[in-house]
Design an enzyme around this catalytic site. Structure first.
Site, mmCIF file in Angstrom:
data_model
loop_
_atom_site.group_PDB
_atom_site.id
_atom_site.type_symbol
_atom_site.label_atom_id
_atom_site.label_comp_id
_atom_site.label_asym_id
_atom_site.label_seq_id
_atom_site.Cartn_x
_atom_site.Cartn_y
_atom_site.Cartn_z
ATOM 1 N N ILE A 1 1.548 141.099 114.403
ATOM 2 C CA ILE A 1 1.569 141.503 115.813
ATOM 3 C C ILE A 1 1.988 140.317 116.860
ATOM 4 O O ILE A 1 0.772 139.798 117.260
ATOM 5 C CB ILE A 1 0.647 142.357 116.518
ATOM 6 C CG1 ILE A 1 0.256 143.506 115.414
ATOM 7 C CG2 ILE A 1 0.945 142.922 117.656
ATOM 8 C CD1 ILE A 1 -0.783 144.655 115.800
ATOM 9 N N PRO A 2 3.007 139.569 116.770
ATOM 10 C CA PRO A 2 3.106 138.395 117.570
ATOM 11 C C PRO A 2 2.981 138.709 119.114
ATOM 12 O O PRO A 2 3.620 139.540 119.483
ATOM 13 C CB PRO A 2 4.434 137.874 117.161
ATOM 14 C CG PRO A 2 5.328 138.829 116.554
ATOM 15 C CD PRO A 2 4.361 139.807 116.044
ATOM 16 N N HIS A 3 2.414 137.848 119.813
ATOM 17 C CA HIS A 3 2.379 137.913 121.411
ATOM 18 C C HIS A 3 2.133 136.506 121.699
ATOM 19 O O HIS A 3 2.084 135.604 121.093
ATOM 20 C CB HIS A 3 0.908 138.675 121.676
ATOM 21 C CG HIS A 3 -0.093 138.421 120.986
ATOM 22 N ND1 HIS A 3 -0.517 139.063 119.798
ATOM 23 C CD2 HIS A 3 -1.211 137.938 121.242
ATOM 24 C CE1 HIS A 3 -1.664 138.687 119.537
ATOM 25 N NE2 HIS A 3 -2.046 137.719 120.438
ATOM 26 N N GLY A 4 2.206 136.247 122.986
ATOM 27 C CA GLY A 4 2.137 134.943 123.819
ATOM 28 C C GLY A 4 0.733 134.342 123.752
ATOM 29 O O GLY A 4 -0.304 135.203 123.414
#
Length: 145
Positions: free
Chosen positions: A60-63
């Site tokens: 779950i990539p996110h900033g």
């Protein structure tokens, strides 16, 4: 605008590495108008300091913390990778879900997504989803309203 819609889903993706997978997820968020293009760089930056691999074939990539200003609205993107992509330490991700969360939506969304994907039968359905519509249905049925 819904958090997840068919235009933010990429099926049968074949990224060469986890960074390309994250770029795919980020690009879907950019194209849908949830984030500015610079958010993708923040997603990649986050991945370099801390893996967003969650287990069970899910990343779950996110900033980063300082990327909030690049988020225009809350949204999810889904990249389905049947062959999987190496996320380091021998972990393979078959599902990469990009998250952009405005305000305090972040934890709720992460929790919902993680819960949906922790069910083996859901992951099976997700990996078998042949259309973006099927994928949206699986996630909407699992999202707490």
């Amino acid at each position: 605008m819904t958090i997840l819609s068919t235009n933010k889903i990429k099926l049968n993706a074949k990224p060469k590495d986890k960074f390309e997978a994250i770029q795919m997820a980020g690009q879907l968020l950019v194209e849908a108008g949830h984030v500015s293009a610079a958010y993708i760089d923040k997603m990649l930056e986050r991945e370099q300091t801390l893996s967003t691999y969650m287990g069970n074939g899910l990343a779950i990539p996110h900033g980063t913390q300082d990327s909030k200003s690049l988020i225009l609205s809350t949204g999810l993107s889904i990249v389905q990778i049947p062959e999987g992509v190496d996320f380091g330490e021998g972990e393979k991700a078959n599902l990469v879900i990009g998250i952009a969360a405005a305000g305090n939506d972040h934890l709720d969304i992460l929790t919902n997504v993680a819960m949906i994907c922790s069910e083996d039968e859901n992951m099976e359905l997700i990996m078998k989803a042949a259309t973006p519509e099927e994928m949206v249905k699986i996630f909407e049925s699992g999202m707490a309203s």
